[in-house]
Design a protein around this motif. Structure first.
Motif, mmCIF file in Angstrom:
data_model
loop_
_atom_site.group_PDB
_atom_site.id
_atom_site.type_symbol
_atom_site.label_atom_id
_atom_site.label_comp_id
_atom_site.label_asym_id
_atom_site.label_seq_id
_atom_site.Cartn_x
_atom_site.Cartn_y
_atom_site.Cartn_z
ATOM 1 N N MET A 1 47.192 9.184 -19.431
ATOM 2 C CA MET A 1 45.917 8.659 -18.928
ATOM 3 C C MET A 1 44.741 8.999 -19.838
ATOM 4 O O MET A 1 43.667 8.421 -19.707
ATOM 5 C CB MET A 1 45.623 9.253 -17.537
ATOM 6 C CG MET A 1 46.656 8.987 -16.488
ATOM 7 S SD MET A 1 46.134 9.775 -14.926
ATOM 8 C CE MET A 1 47.655 9.657 -13.976
ATOM 9 N N ARG A 2 44.913 9.963 -20.732
ATOM 10 C CA ARG A 2 43.783 10.477 -21.496
ATOM 11 C C ARG A 2 43.378 9.547 -22.632
ATOM 12 O O ARG A 2 44.192 8.798 -23.171
ATOM 13 C CB ARG A 2 44.108 11.876 -22.046
ATOM 14 C CG ARG A 2 44.105 12.931 -20.967
ATOM 15 C CD ARG A 2 44.442 14.311 -21.474
ATOM 16 N NE ARG A 2 43.505 14.794 -22.489
ATOM 17 C CZ ARG A 2 43.432 16.056 -22.869
ATOM 18 N NH1 ARG A 2 44.223 16.964 -22.320
ATOM 19 N NH2 ARG A 2 42.568 16.421 -23.798
ATOM 20 N N GLN B 1 32.374 17.851 -20.107
ATOM 21 C CA GLN B 1 32.612 16.418 -19.922
ATOM 22 C C GLN B 1 33.591 15.886 -20.975
ATOM 23 O O GLN B 1 33.303 14.951 -21.723
ATOM 24 C CB GLN B 1 31.300 15.641 -19.986
ATOM 25 C CG GLN B 1 30.313 16.033 -18.901
ATOM 26 C CD GLN B 1 29.024 15.245 -18.986
ATOM 27 O OE1 GLN B 1 29.019 14.027 -18.876
ATOM 28 N NE2 GLN B 1 27.915 15.942 -19.182
ATOM 29 N N GLU B 2 34.774 16.487 -21.001
ATOM 30 C CA GLU B 2 35.800 16.107 -21.964
ATOM 31 C C GLU B 2 37.161 16.132 -21.287
ATOM 32 O O GLU B 2 37.273 16.490 -20.117
ATOM 33 C CB GLU B 2 35.789 17.089 -23.149
ATOM 34 C CG GLU B 2 36.068 18.523 -22.735
ATOM 35 C CD GLU B 2 35.854 19.534 -23.849
ATOM 36 O OE1 GLU B 2 35.309 19.154 -24.906
ATOM 37 O OE2 GLU B 2 36.212 20.709 -23.650
ATOM 38 N N ALA B 3 38.187 15.735 -22.029
ATOM 39 C CA ALA B 3 39.557 15.700 -21.507
ATOM 40 C C ALA B 3 39.643 14.826 -20.261
ATOM 41 O O ALA B 3 40.247 15.200 -19.270
ATOM 42 C CB ALA B 3 40.068 17.119 -21.218
ATOM 43 N N TYR B 4 39.023 13.658 -20.339
ATOM 44 C CA TYR B 4 39.089 12.718 -19.228
ATOM 45 C C TYR B 4 39.911 11.499 -19.627
ATOM 46 O O TYR B 4 40.363 11.385 -20.777
ATOM 47 C CB TYR B 4 37.691 12.307 -18.760
ATOM 48 C CG TYR B 4 36.781 11.782 -19.844
ATOM 49 C CD1 TYR B 4 36.830 10.446 -20.245
ATOM 50 C CD2 TYR B 4 35.856 12.618 -20.463
ATOM 51 C CE1 TYR B 4 35.999 9.964 -21.241
ATOM 52 C CE2 TYR B 4 35.013 12.144 -21.456
ATOM 53 C CZ TYR B 4 35.087 10.810 -21.846
ATOM 54 O OH TYR B 4 34.262 10.335 -22.826
ATOM 55 N N GLY B 5 40.104 10.591 -18.672
ATOM 56 C CA GLY B 5 40.999 9.468 -18.906
ATOM 57 C C GLY B 5 40.297 8.123 -18.937
ATOM 58 O O GLY B 5 39.082 8.029 -19.117
ATOM 59 N N TYR B 6 41.125 7.098 -18.738
ATOM 60 C CA TYR B 6 40.618 5.732 -18.770
ATOM 61 C C TYR B 6 39.728 5.446 -17.562
ATOM 62 O O TYR B 6 39.734 6.181 -16.576
ATOM 63 C CB TYR B 6 41.789 4.746 -18.791
ATOM 64 C CG TYR B 6 42.653 4.850 -20.017
ATOM 65 C CD1 TYR B 6 42.164 4.440 -21.258
ATOM 66 C CD2 TYR B 6 43.955 5.342 -19.942
ATOM 67 C CE1 TYR B 6 42.959 4.527 -22.399
ATOM 68 C CE2 TYR B 6 44.752 5.438 -21.070
ATOM 69 C CZ TYR B 6 44.248 5.030 -22.303
ATOM 70 O OH TYR B 6 45.026 5.122 -23.422
ATOM 71 N N ARG C 1 52.378 17.221 -17.474
ATOM 72 C CA ARG C 1 51.530 16.954 -18.638
ATOM 73 C C ARG C 1 51.890 15.619 -19.280
ATOM 74 O O ARG C 1 51.014 14.900 -19.785
ATOM 75 C CB ARG C 1 51.657 18.086 -19.658
ATOM 76 C CG ARG C 1 50.829 17.906 -20.927
ATOM 77 C CD ARG C 1 49.330 17.828 -20.619
ATOM 78 N NE ARG C 1 48.550 17.515 -21.816
ATOM 79 C CZ ARG C 1 48.033 18.431 -22.628
ATOM 80 N NH1 ARG C 1 48.212 19.722 -22.378
ATOM 81 N NH2 ARG C 1 47.321 18.065 -23.673
ATOM 82 N N PHE C 2 53.167 15.258 -19.273
ATOM 83 C CA PHE C 2 53.589 13.992 -19.871
ATOM 84 C C PHE C 2 52.842 12.820 -19.231
ATOM 85 O O PHE C 2 52.318 11.944 -19.921
ATOM 86 C CB PHE C 2 55.100 13.795 -19.708
ATOM 87 C CG PHE C 2 55.600 12.507 -20.305
ATOM 88 C CD1 PHE C 2 55.970 12.453 -21.638
ATOM 89 C CD2 PHE C 2 55.702 11.352 -19.538
ATOM 90 C CE1 PHE C 2 56.423 11.263 -22.206
ATOM 91 C CE2 PHE C 2 56.149 10.158 -20.088
ATOM 92 C CZ PHE C 2 56.508 10.116 -21.427
ATOM 93 N N PHE C 3 52.807 12.796 -17.900
ATOM 94 C CA PHE C 3 52.177 11.675 -17.207
ATOM 95 C C PHE C 3 50.649 11.746 -17.280
ATOM 96 O O PHE C 3 49.978 10.717 -17.430
ATOM 97 C CB PHE C 3 52.645 11.628 -15.751
ATOM 98 C CG PHE C 3 54.072 11.193 -15.612
ATOM 99 C CD1 PHE C 3 54.429 9.873 -15.808
ATOM 100 C CD2 PHE C 3 55.074 12.107 -15.312
ATOM 101 C CE1 PHE C 3 55.756 9.458 -15.701
ATOM 102 C CE2 PHE C 3 56.396 11.718 -15.196
ATOM 103 C CZ PHE C 3 56.737 10.386 -15.396
ATOM 104 N N ILE C 4 50.084 12.952 -17.175
ATOM 105 C CA ILE C 4 48.628 13.092 -17.266
ATOM 106 C C ILE C 4 48.138 12.714 -18.658
ATOM 107 O O ILE C 4 47.104 12.050 -18.813
ATOM 108 C CB ILE C 4 48.206 14.526 -16.907
ATOM 109 C CG1 ILE C 4 48.492 14.798 -15.422
ATOM 110 C CG2 ILE C 4 46.729 14.758 -17.217
ATOM 111 C CD1 ILE C 4 48.326 16.245 -15.011
ATOM 112 N N VAL D 1 35.695 7.391 -14.750
ATOM 113 C CA VAL D 1 36.991 7.613 -15.405
ATOM 114 C C VAL D 1 37.908 8.510 -14.564
ATOM 115 O O VAL D 1 37.478 9.126 -13.591
ATOM 116 C CB VAL D 1 36.771 8.280 -16.783
ATOM 117 C CG1 VAL D 1 35.983 7.368 -17.704
ATOM 118 C CG2 VAL D 1 36.047 9.628 -16.622
ATOM 119 N N HIS D 2 39.167 8.567 -14.981
ATOM 120 C CA HIS D 2 40.117 9.516 -14.390
ATOM 121 C C HIS D 2 39.724 10.938 -14.809
ATOM 122 O O HIS D 2 39.600 11.218 -16.009
ATOM 123 C CB HIS D 2 41.540 9.243 -14.882
ATOM 124 C CG HIS D 2 42.226 8.120 -14.192
ATOM 125 N ND1 HIS D 2 42.663 8.211 -12.888
ATOM 126 C CD2 HIS D 2 42.570 6.885 -14.633
ATOM 127 C CE1 HIS D 2 43.259 7.077 -12.545
ATOM 128 N NE2 HIS D 2 43.210 6.250 -13.576
#
Length: 269
Positions: free
Chosen positions: A225-226, A151-156, A219-222, A175-176
């Motif tokens: 969101m993080r 449950q890590e590396a998630y977004g807003y 990766r830039f766009f993803i 979250v995203h």
């Protein structure tokens, strides 16, 4: 057991971070998933090296060293940009069981390992990396599911179609699932690179450059969101590295595909 759900898709999972225990030592799903990704990467890299008629003994030697120093590099990268977490307990730097690695650190140190090895053994560095980067992409795709279990590396927070509900600080948040976005990105990158490797590669390094371009853009766009990004001042480190990969990859690919061809066909060649 933790509950993870995708409410807009009607999916719900009960997840345990620990797969099993041996002699009182917990073995995490994250470690198993990462190991599986490495094994898959090794098999694909070996297949590519064989197709390119490289010395597979030398290739597998450097692959072994690359894994070791890649893991070390992933940890160093994370610690350097999160040093405040370790300042008062430097020995905790060596406690990998608590987590804290970064893929770009693994890529940088892994690439340096391959570079040094190929220089010493008088092999073509870019031929080696062309064999490795498609496998790297699929290993990343697999490894991201370790983030799902943890449950890590998630977004807003979001209510989008793929929104994921997890427990954060004692309450449920939606979250995203940026781990999922990157896993899908890496599967697509893997497919593109393997097709290019088998059918369209003309010069050493072209597959490597395309990895930098496609992964860097995604990766830039993803990363934007993080919520757990590493920062240098006000800038996200991974976005800076992604931009460098995209720019360098684009310039080098154009040079390799078009400028080298011009030189080859010129009267001076």
């Amino acid at each position: 057991m933790d509950k993870i759900s995708f409410p807009n898709l009607g999916l719900e999972f009960m997840v345990n971070k620990i797969a099993f225990s041996i002699f009182g030592i917990d073995i995490a799903w994250y470690a198993i998933i990462i190991t599986f990704g490495i094994i898959v990467a090794m098999m694909i890299s070996y297949r590519n090296a064989k197709a390119m008629k490289l010395d597979t003994n030398l290739f597998m030697d450097v692959f072994f060293y690359m894994i070791i120093f890649g893991i070390i590099g992933a940890r160093i990268y994370y610690v350097v940009f999160n040093f405040d977490l370790y300042r008062d307990d430097l020995l905790s730097v060596f406690n990998l069981r608590e987590g804290g690695i970064a893929i770009y650190g693994a890529i940088i140190f892994g690439a340096l390992t391959v570079l040094i090895y190929t220089m010493v053994k008088k092999q073509k560095f870019l031929d080696y990396t062309d064999c490795i980067v498609p496998a790297l992409a699929i290993a990343q795709a697999i490894g991201r599911w370790g983030n799902f279990v943890n449950q890590e590396a998630y977004g807003y927070e979001t209510n989008s179609l793929f929104a994921m509900t997890i427990m954060e600080n004692g309450k449920f948040v939606t979250v995203h699932p940026t781990f999922l976005y990157e896993s899908v990105l890496n599967v697509v990158v893997f497919i593109i690179l393997m097709i290019f490797f088998n059918k369209f590669r003309k010069n050493s390094g072209e597959v490597t450059y395309l990895y930098g371009i496609f992964y860097g853009i995604g990766r830039f766009f993803i990363e934007g969101m993080r919520t757990d990004s590493l920062y240098l001042g006000i800038f996200r480190i991974s976005q800076i590295v992604s931009l460098i990969l995209v720019i360098a990859g684009t310039v080098l690919f154009i040079y390799s595909r078009f400028y080298k061809k011009q030189i080859k066909n010129s009267p001076l060649s």
